[in-house]
Design a protein around this motif. Structure first.
Motif, PDB file in Angstrom:
ATOM      1  N   TYR A   1     -29.777  67.475  -3.798  1.00 47.26           N
ATOM      2  CA  TYR A   1     -30.009  68.679  -2.610  1.00 47.26           C
ATOM      3  C   TYR A   1     -29.045  68.195  -1.670  1.00 47.26           C
ATOM      4  O   TYR A   1     -28.266  68.413  -1.924  1.00 47.26           O
ATOM      5  CB  TYR A   1     -31.468  67.904  -1.786  1.00 47.26           C
ATOM      6  N   ALA A   2     -28.951  69.180  -0.159  1.00 46.32           N
ATOM      7  CA  ALA A   2     -28.987  69.485   0.009  1.00 46.32           C
ATOM      8  C   ALA A   2     -27.738  68.449   1.101  1.00 46.32           C
ATOM      9  O   ALA A   2     -27.961  67.873   1.217  1.00 46.32           O
ATOM     10  CB  ALA A   2     -29.121  70.295   1.201  1.00 46.32           C
ATOM     11  N   GLN A   3     -26.160  68.433   1.253  1.00 44.49           N
ATOM     12  CA  GLN A   3     -25.594  67.801   1.497  1.00 44.49           C
ATOM     13  C   GLN A   3     -25.459  67.805   2.486  1.00 44.49           C
ATOM     14  O   GLN A   3     -24.505  69.280   2.951  1.00 44.49           O
ATOM     15  CB  GLN A   3     -24.487  67.347   0.130  1.00 44.49           C
ATOM     16  N   GLN A   4     -24.298  67.479   3.383  1.00 49.18           N
ATOM     17  CA  GLN A   4     -23.462  67.539   4.478  1.00 49.18           C
ATOM     18  C   GLN A   4     -22.339  68.497   3.704  1.00 49.18           C
ATOM     19  O   GLN A   4     -22.072  68.704   2.535  1.00 49.18           O
ATOM     20  CB  GLN A   4     -22.897  66.440   4.796  1.00 49.18           C
TER      21      GLN A   4
ATOM     22  N   ASP B   1     -31.508  64.313   5.097  1.00 43.48           N
ATOM     23  CA  ASP B   1     -30.578  65.192   5.465  1.00 43.48           C
ATOM     24  C   ASP B   1     -32.212  66.623   5.941  1.00 43.48           C
ATOM     25  O   ASP B   1     -32.240  67.104   5.197  1.00 43.48           O
ATOM     26  CB  ASP B   1     -29.408  66.050   4.496  1.00 43.48           C
ATOM     27  N   PHE B   2     -31.697  66.571   6.952  1.00 43.01           N
ATOM     28  CA  PHE B   2     -32.084  67.603   7.821  1.00 43.01           C
ATOM     29  C   PHE B   2     -31.600  68.359   7.685  1.00 43.01           C
ATOM     30  O   PHE B   2     -30.567  68.794   7.899  1.00 43.01           O
ATOM     31  CB  PHE B   2     -32.502  66.904   9.292  1.00 43.01           C
ATOM     32  N   THR B   3     -32.173  70.013   7.604  1.00 40.33           N
ATOM     33  CA  THR B   3     -31.714  71.531   8.248  1.00 40.33           C
ATOM     34  C   THR B   3     -32.332  72.642   8.406  1.00 40.33           C
ATOM     35  O   THR B   3     -33.885  72.439   8.635  1.00 40.33           O
ATOM     36  CB  THR B   3     -31.255  72.213   6.443  1.00 40.33           C
ATOM     37  N   SER B   4     -32.075  73.409   9.355  1.00 41.01           N
ATOM     38  CA  SER B   4     -32.389  74.034  10.190  1.00 41.01           C
ATOM     39  C   SER B   4     -31.432  75.832  10.259  1.00 41.01           C
ATOM     40  O   SER B   4     -30.333  75.487  10.495  1.00 41.01           O
ATOM     41  CB  SER B   4     -33.195  73.350  11.776  1.00 41.01           C
ATOM     42  N   ILE B   5     -32.020  76.104  10.072  1.00 39.35           N
ATOM     43  CA  ILE B   5     -31.367  77.402   9.867  1.00 39.35           C
ATOM     44  C   ILE B   5     -32.470  78.732  10.932  1.00 39.35           C
ATOM     45  O   ILE B   5     -33.318  79.181   9.905  1.00 39.35           O
ATOM     46  CB  ILE B   5     -31.421  78.408   8.272  1.00 39.35           C
ATOM     47  N   THR B   6     -32.019  79.286  11.238  1.00 35.16           N
ATOM     48  CA  THR B   6     -32.744  80.503  12.675  1.00 35.16           C
ATOM     49  C   THR B   6     -31.973  81.492  12.096  1.00 35.16           C
ATOM     50  O   THR B   6     -30.523  81.568  12.580  1.00 35.16           O
ATOM     51  CB  THR B   6     -32.751  79.743  14.126  1.00 35.16           C
TER      52      THR B   6
ATOM     53  N   ARG C   1     -35.708  71.894   6.336  1.00 34.44           N
ATOM     54  CA  ARG C   1     -35.527  71.328   5.174  1.00 34.44           C
ATOM     55  C   ARG C   1     -35.075  69.716   5.365  1.00 34.44           C
ATOM     56  O   ARG C   1     -34.402  69.591   6.076  1.00 34.44           O
ATOM     57  CB  ARG C   1     -34.544  72.154   4.254  1.00 34.44           C
ATOM     58  N   PHE C   2     -36.030  68.862   4.969  1.00 42.80           N
ATOM     59  CA  PHE C   2     -35.478  67.724   4.619  1.00 42.80           C
ATOM     60  C   PHE C   2     -35.123  67.230   3.274  1.00 42.80           C
ATOM     61  O   PHE C   2     -36.068  67.326   2.593  1.00 42.80           O
ATOM     62  CB  PHE C   2     -36.704  67.126   4.956  1.00 42.80           C
TER      63      PHE C   2
END
Length: 869
Positions: free
Chosen positions: A28-31, A330-335, A373-374
């Motif tokens: 999953y998403a990394q820094q 990791d938390f990701t927010s896309i607006t 996403r978490f």
């Protein structure tokens, strides 16, 4: 089953049991990676991919994905997504009648152009932001990092469900080291492309970048009637970014962009000249040489029209991505918020006869999306991703389809031809393309007299400026929950399950008004019985009946719709009255929900070889017919009759198409060694309710196919016999069929191959790098082939069209000399073989029996210079 047999055979050949074909871990998403890591992304030993929301090598990723690096795109002079298909043979991109209409197809599945109410089956994402229509995704490619093409339904990793595949474009983020580039290119047709970008730090925690591009080219087609070039390029755009990284746990990326297209495009050549061709040429006597169409010569790139086509597109928006390391999760927010404002107008009869005076489309689309996403990054056997996605869109469409100055004499000629000269528009004026004596029976005078008003229709049938004024609107709101779970059972075996729940609601309305007086006449009107009597009586006499027999026949059938002698003219009632929606029977709403899922497994045989297997489902919500072919469902006829809503000459079709539901069974083997890499995928993919959107000659019929299935084999690989030489190849075999499609625009086509899908396609490439001191000379070439493919969905194939089956043999090449100081010069050419093929065939507008087609782009070549600093 074909797929299972092939899997077993492949497994035996590789010495691997079917039970061992399990899928590799989804992580999953990394820094965001460091600049040093960015610099190594396209090292030959490890192509990095983020299709699974985490950076993995191409060998590790357990999905069918093709990756095209920024370096490849630069050297191959790939300018936009249309060019990309020469590097990814499983992808097909077709530009249709305007710059705003481009269709994306993966593995033979794809739709979405020509109707703003249809979302594409292939989703396009730029930096994680969904581009809902092709007009928002066709501009010049920005400062790229890579393009990933994911094959098959994507639902558990992308919040916006895509039933056929995904094109994910990843661009360069701002850097904390100052740098940039400037590029200038010149080619044939006076093509000029200029690009520049610069990036650097604004502080220790803030970096920025800005880029711009300009793309201009003369048209490669000639409009000999207007004396102008067409199929030109004229577009520009700019993009700015800010990147905040206050510490090693938080980052924020903000992107704003604007691009504009203002082009004369796109020509269609005549493929088959039907019975109307002589009439069109006769009406075009004022054009050079009296030519209306360049008959059956689609690759002359010569056309004759009355007005230049207009294509004005503005595409702009902004997005922000926040990444926050919560410690193990990791938390990701896309607006994002985006606007597409598109206007086009075209002489869509593609002839010098002024038949269609105006065919304009003015569309505005506002789109707002929010994704969160978490994603865990635990050391143990268990990891997860959980996300939510919200989508809100408003669409406004205003169209006009109006007759030109010569449609009236054209319609008169068609009526005379259909009645052997017995009928015409009017006996008061000689509207005859060939100068013959006016007909004795004029429909305008006759219909008016029988209705008690002899002047009611005089001069109105097919009159200049009459036709359709159209307005459509749609509001779409959707949300989804999605996620995956990984179970790493051993160091080599990982099982993965994923889900996506989608809820989608649409509300739509129309306000369409027809001023086509001829289409508004009811030929079965009881007042017209005397005319029908005389026509039947005369027809019976011509057949050898006695006067008494003829009179009896005419009397018995003068009010029988099935025996109406005017029935043959109903095909000329092009633009009948429109039943608008919502109404008391049709509420203009759709409400869909779906649960999609994925089950995958992968096994790492050794450090060089991975195998995987998966079963996945996908979904696309109902698509709405925002076009003049929006018609009530036949099932609503009784209710509409009871409500008194039926219009004159009411016809039936669809207001919307039901959802698509896809599924794919897939196995793959991926290997990478010191000097070679290879990937093999075998799949069977099907879509139930595939949303077919077919041009009928005046509009587009939207309908659901029962099921379309494709069995396929995909292979791509590379080998480097020396450090300086690399050979690459990609081969795709597709066996596609409509399992069931009984209600297509051309009848029952079940068991046939969908149009435009080649059974075999491949791309072969080679690259040689020769060091010259601190400099380097690079020679790159690639060859793209597609086997012959039919271009029509036919239930009775026209043999004359076999000569125009799409076959592609295109060679591209480039020679680059790069200096050690950052300067490089490139000589390049695309389609050097001069391959000629038609990207799409369609029935010519209002020209029965004629077929038109869009020819491909001819050979292009040029030189470019670039400086990187």
């Amino acid at each position: 089953m074909k797929l299972v047999k092939t899997i077993v055979k492949t497994a035996m050949m590789t010495g691997i049991s079917v039970g061992a074909l399990t899928q590799a871990s989804i992580a999953y998403a990394q820094q965001a990676p460091s600049e040093e890591e960015e610099a190594q992304k396209f090292d030959n030993d490890a192509i990095i991919v983020t299709a699974t929301k985490r950076e993995q090598t191409l060998q590790e990723i357990p999905v069918a994905v093709s990756v095209t690096s920024a370096e490849t795109i630069e050297k191959a002079q790939i300018r936009d997504l249309i060019d990309l298909q020469t590097a990814v043979p499983t992808l097909r991109v077709s530009q249709l009648q305007s710059s705003a209409n481009t269709n994306f197809i993966i593995r033979g599945f794809g739709n979405g152009a020509n109707n703003a109410g249809i979302e594409p089956s292939v989703g396009v994402f730029i930096d994680g932001v969904y581009r809902s229509r092709s007009a928002s995704a066709i501009g010049d490619l920005p400062n790229l990092q890579r393009i990933e093409v994911l094959r098959g339904p994507q639902s558990t990793l992308f919040g916006k469900n895509a039933s056929a595949g995904v094109i994910s474009i990843v661009t360069q983020k701002p850097q904390f080291t100052f740098g940039g580039s400037a590029e200038l290119s010149y080619g044939n047709y006076n093509a000029i492309i200029a690009k520049a970008d610069v990036t650097g730090p604004l502080s220790d925690t803030v970096a920025a970048s800005i880029s711009g591009s300009y793309n201009r080219r003369d048209g490669y087609a000639k409009d000999l009637n207007l004396g102008i070039d067409t199929n030109e390029r004229n577009r520009w755009g700019t993009r700015g970014q800010l990147y905040f990284e206050p510490n090693d746990k938080v980052s924020l990326r903000i992107i704003a962009d604007y691009d504009k297209i203002d082009e004369i495009c796109c020509v269609a050549g005549n493929v088959l000249n039907g019975s109307t061709g002589a009439i069109v040429n006769a009406l075009a006597l004022s054009s050079p040489g009296g030519v209306g169409i360049d008959a059956q010569n689609p690759f002359s790139y010569d056309v004759y029209t009355n007005v230049p086509s207009e294509n004005n597109i503005k595409n702009y928006g902004f997005s922000s991505q926040l990444d926050y390391d919560l410690g193990g999760v990791d938390f990701t927010s896309i607006t994002s918020y985006r606007v597409v404002d598109s206007f086009s107008n075209q002489d869509s009869d593609f002839s010098a006869a002024d038949l269609i005076g105006r065919n304009s489309n003015d569309t505005k689309i506002d789109t707002y999306t929010q994704e969160i996403r978490f994603a865990s990054d635990f050391d143990g056997m268990f990891n997860f991703l959980l996300g939510g996605y919200y989508f809100k869109e408003n669409i406004e469409v205003n169209n006009q389809l109006l007759f030109g100055t010569q449609f009236r004499p054209y319609g008169d000629a068609l009526i005379k031809g259909a009645t052997s000269g017995a009928l015409g528009l009017s006996r008061l004026a000689a509207f005859n393309a060939f100068g013959a004596i006016p007909t004795a029976v004029g429909l305008e005078e006759t219909f008016g007299a029988l209705e008690g008003n002899p002047t009611k229709y005089l001069g109105r049938f097919f009159a200049n400026g009459t036709g359709l004024n159209e307005a459509y609107g749609m509001h779409n709101e959707a949300f989804s929950l999605f996620g995956t779970v990984d179970l790493e059972l051993t160091d080599r075996l990982t099982l993965t399950g994923g889900f996506n729940f989608t809820k989608d609601k649409k509300e739509f309305g129309t306000n369409v008004q027809s001023s086509d007086a001829f289409a508004g006449v009811n030929f079965d009107n009881p007042l017209y019985a005397p005319l029908r009597f005389n026509l039947i009586y005369g027809g019976a006499l011509a057949g050898g009946a006695t006067p008494a027999q003829a009179a009896a026949l005419a009397t018995a059938n003068q009010n029988n719709p099935a025996a109406n002698p005017l029935n043959g003219l109903k095909a000329l009632q092009f633009l009948p009255a429109f039943l608008n929606v919502p109404n008391s029977v049709e509420d203009g709403k759709t409400d869909d929900s779906n649960f999609s899922y994925t089950v995958r497994a992968a096994y790492e045989i050794n450090d060089n070889l991975n195998v995987y297997a998966s079963y996945a489902t996908g979904f696309k919500a109902s698509s709405v017919n925002l076009s003049r072919d929006s018609r009530p469902f036949l099932a609503d006829r009784t209710a509409l009759t009871t409500a008194g809503l039926l219009q004159t000459n009411q016809s039936y079709g669809s207001r919307f198409a039901d959802p698509e539901k896809s599924r794919v069974i897939e196995v793959g083997i991926k290997g990478q060694w010191d000097v070679a890499a290879a990937n093999l995928t075998i799949f069977e993919q099907s879509i139930k309710g595939f949303q077919s959107n077919v041009f009928t000659g005046t509009g587009f019929a939207l309908a659901n196919a029962g099921q379309q299935t494709t069995f396929g084999i995909e292979f791509d690989g590379s080998v480097s016999p020396t450090d300086n030489l690399t050979f690459s190849g990609a081969v795709v075999y597709l066996d596609s069929v409509y399992d069931s499609f009984t209600q297509s625009a051309t009848g029952d086509i079940s068991g046939t191959t969908p149009s435009g899908i080649p059974g075999f396609s491949m791309t072969l490439g080679a690259e040689y790098n020769m060091p010259i001191g601190e400099n380097e000379l690079t020679l790159r070439t690639d060859y793209h082939y597609e086997s012959p493919a039919n271009q029509f969905d036919f239930n009775n194939t026209n043999l004359a069209l076999n000569n125009y089956r799409r076959t592609v043999n295109a060679l591209n090449a480039s020679l680059t000399y790069a200096l050690g100081n950052g300067f490089q010069a490139t000589i390049w050419g695309r389609n050097l073989t001069g391959a000629e093929y038609l990207t799409t065939l369609f029935p010519s507008v209002a020209q029965t029996g004629s077929i038109s087609g869009y020819p491909n782009q001819p050979r292009t070549y040029g030189i470019s210079a670039k400086y990187k600093f």
